[in-house]
Design an enzyme around this catalytic site. Structure first.
Site, PDB file in Angstrom:
ATOM      1  N   ALA A  57       0.882  -1.166   0.000  1.00  0.00           N
ATOM      2  CA  ALA A  57       0.000   0.000   0.000  1.00  0.00           C
ATOM      3  C   ALA A  57       0.921   1.219   0.000  1.00  0.00           C
ATOM      4  CB  ALA A  57      -0.893  -0.013   1.236  1.00  0.00           C
ATOM      5  N   GLU A  58       1.394   1.588  -1.190  1.00  0.00           N
ATOM      6  CA  GLU A  58       2.471   2.590  -1.239  1.00  0.00           C
ATOM      7  C   GLU A  58       2.076   3.943  -0.666  1.00  0.00           C
ATOM      8  OE1 GLU A  58       2.149   0.284  -3.485  1.00  0.00           O
ATOM      9  OE2 GLU A  58       4.119  -0.637  -3.567  1.00  0.00           O
ATOM     10  N   HIS A 127      10.432  -2.009 -13.573  1.00  0.00           N
ATOM     11  CA  HIS A 127      11.504  -2.436 -12.673  1.00  0.00           C
ATOM     12  C   HIS A 127      12.871  -1.939 -13.134  1.00  0.00           C
ATOM     13  CE1 HIS A 127       8.592  -5.042 -10.776  1.00  0.00           C
ATOM     14  NE2 HIS A 127       9.493  -5.555  -9.965  1.00  0.00           N
TER      15      HIS A 127
END
Lengths: 323, 327
Positions: A57-58, A127
């Site tokens: 849950a950034e 990424h």
């Protein structure tokens, strides 16, 4: 002096600063188990209260840092991969950057943000992207990235002690790079906003950072054999940016190649190019040349090799400005 | 929790004060004496008064954006004259005239007015974390509207606050409307507080037009959090008498809200309801009530004078640039 890796140097910075100041703590995801080794062993020493793992849950995770910093604490937020900062982008750029200024500058937010960034793992876009240029675009946030273990430890310590928000990612391509650092117990910082001449030279100035700096140093060795002398400047900080060191170098070399592992459009390389043109046009004997990522999503797999700035691309750029 | 006479008088006084503040802001906006925009609170003043009147100075507060935080901050005991100065671009403003509507009273633990709806939820976790880490009994009163609970951040925040048993009150002021969109249409359940169930968080629904009912519920939630029993959810069913912000049409979906709806709402105007109650319970006489109104208007006159007599803030670009970072 001792020889340690860049990732170990970062961990030493966390340890020393957390021992020094109770208000320093870390928040991230899976940092206790150390998904990247910069947090290895920290929970054993500092406990789960200070090495805080959150759910995936950034925004909530970043909110721990934001709220705690407003309360006077000094959080370090680990986004794991740089691209994951985008999940809470409004908080960590707009809200954070404006907090001090927009409120009449009575208080700042001493938040350190970090993440592994960069190409080399063939992991593709989310990424593999760089974030320094994007954060540098937003006023009110300092942005820096280390290139050596010595710089990493000193710059992370400086970032943690800084009273402003600082985004300081580290490049995954050099996490195991070894280098000399002072003995444990010898306190030092590398101030943010000061560039470093990593190699002196007289024919061309090459600005490069992190993995690209390693590439540039290799190219400089090779070109030296042909009698071409490269001066390699590591900006270390993007905000504040040490333009003077670049201009001073140009007085000698009159040629600049900027290597920046970021998309060309809106990149920090563009900022440097424009700054040099505006402040040092008369110093230039050739147009500033950039080596950046083409404007396409970073492909994964073997295709990554085609788009990353390589030593070959850096060499070609150097030959171009010398032609 | 039942209220004593002194508490009821304090609540009534704050209700009267804040509703006059709201009217003043409305008037100034219409007069062109307010920078930016104003989101009137009329009809929904009672929740903020009930939530904040008995907070301590050390408690964190995120005010609801409606009323631009004035209802909540005045109730918490903050002198908002510097906020009106801010909202009029004056150098005496709480943010040196730089912020328009973004207030900041860090000594009173009000850290932000975010232009992004729902951006209260993430730092709420951090305020709760800091309170718990430092072992202080401070609580976090996190006020926002039904619309804000559409944000994923609300859910992340409830998840984490409940997980860590942080001293937080999720205080939802449900006026049924987010700009033009009705809560009915935008949320799958009738009650926003149903969401709390998914996180195992206790929740309560209260009549948001009744300041005394709101305060009783809020005090219980505050007491619970202060004792380390974790977060809770309070949903106030309230109303928005006016358009979203002054000058936008008053629509539901894409059609005007009906006159019948307006007439029905105004039957439950919170100051009138509270007045009837304090008279019926013999808490205050009409003379005392008149006195509270007069004192409120006088207070606001002083606040306006302060703002109007202050100089416009126009520093140089160099001065501003020097203030982006702290040394």
């Amino acid at each position: 002096m001792r020889t340690i890796t860049l990732i170990d140097a970062i961990r030493e910075a966390y340890q020393e600063e957390m021992r020094r100041d109770e208000d320093v703590f870390m928040v991230g995801q899976d940092i206790r188990g150390a998904i990247f080794p910069h947090t290895k062993g920290l929970v054993e020493e500092f406990g789960s209260d200070r090495i805080v793992d959150t759910p995936i849950a950034e925004s909530g995770m970043y909110g721990v840092a934001l709220g705690a910093a407003q309360e006077g604490m000094r959080p370090i937020v680990d986004f794991m991969f740089g691209g994951f900062s985008y999940v809470t982008f409004s908080e960590c750029t707009v809200t954070t950057g404006q907090y001090h200024f927009l409120h009449g500058s009575p208080r700042s937010l001493p938040i350190v943000m970090t993440a592994g960034v960069g190409t080399g793992q063939r992991l593709a876009n989310d990424h593999a992207m760089s974030i320094h240029g994007t954060f540098a675009h937003h006023p009110g946030i300092k942005v820096a990235m280390p290139s050596t273990p010595y710089d990493a430890k000193g710059m992370f310590k400086a970032a943690i002690r800084d009273n402003n928000p600082v985004m300081i990612p580290w490049h995954m391509g050099i996490m195991m790079l070894k280098g000399d650092v002072p003995e444990l117990g010898e306190d030092y910082v590398v101030p943010l906003g000061v560039a470093d001449i990593k190699r002196e030279g007289s024919d061309v100035t090459v600005m490069a950072n992190s993995l690209q700096l390693q590439h540039a140093l290799k190219v400089a060795d090779k070109l030296q054999e042909e009698g071409i002398s490269c001066e390699i400047i590591d900006p270390r900080s993007f905000v504040p940016f040490d333009l003077d060191t670049v201009l001073k170098s140009l007085e000698k070399t009159n040629r600049l190649v900027v290597v920046d592992e970021d998309w060309e459009s809106g990149s920090f390389a563009n900022t440097v190019s424009a700054n040099v043109m505006e402040a040092g046009f008369d110093l230039l004997d050739a147009p500033v040349t950039r080596v950046t990522l083409p404007n396409m999503p970073v492909p994964g797999g073997y295709m990554e090799d085609y788009i990353v700035p390589t030593p070959e691309k850096i060499e070609a750029a150097i030959r171009k400005v010398l032609a | 929790m039942s209220l004593n006479k002194k508490q009821m008088i304090k609540l009534f006084t704050n209700l009267v004060r804040t509703s006059h503040y709201d009217k003043m802001m409305y008037r100034r906006m219409m007069q062109g004496k307010l920078i930016g925009f104003y989101h009137p609170a009329e009809g929904a003043v009672a929740p903020g008064v009930g939530a904040c009147t008995f907070l301590k100075k050390d408690d964190n507060l995120n005010p609801h954006h409606r009323g631009h935080g004035i209802i909540h901050m005045v109730s918490k005991g903050i002198d908002v004259s510097t906020f009106l100065a801010e909202h009029t671009g004056k150098e005496t403003g709480c943010c040196k005239g730089r912020s328009a509507f973004h207030f900041h009273y860090p000594d009173d633990k009000v850290y932000q007015q975010s232009g992004f709806i729902g951006h209260n939820f993430a730092p709420t976790v951090g305020w709760g974390y800091a309170a718990k880490r430092r072992g202080k009994s401070q609580v976090v009163m996190n006020c926002s509207g039904d619309g804000s609970y559409g944000e994923g951040r609300a859910h992340e925040s409830m998840l984490m606050c409940q997980n860590w048993q942080l001293p937080v009150i999720f205080f939802c002021e449900n006026n049924g409307m987010a700009i033009f969109s009705s809560s009915e249409e935008m949320h799958p359940t009738e009650d926003i507080s149903s969401l709390a169930q998914g996180y195992g968080m206790p929740a309560v629904i209260v009549d948001g037009q009744d300041v005394f009912a709101v305060a009783e519920v809020a005090m219980a939630a505050i007491d619970r959090a202060r004792k380390g029993k974790g977060p809770s959810f309070v949903e106030c069913k309230t109303m928005r008498f006016n358009e979203h912000d002054i000058g936008t049409p008053d629509l539901k979906g894409w059609e005007d809200r009906s006159e019948e709806e307006h007439a029905d709402m105004r039957k439950r105007e919170p100051v009138r309801l509270a007045t009837e109650r304090v008279l019926a319970d013999a808490i205050l006489t009409q003379t005392k009530i008149d006195g509270i109104h007069e004192a409120s208007l006088k207070e606001i006159e002083g606040v306006e004078e302060f703002a109007d007599n202050s100089e416009i803030c126009l520093p140089s670009e160099e001065e501003l640039l020097a203030d982006v970072f702290v040394d």
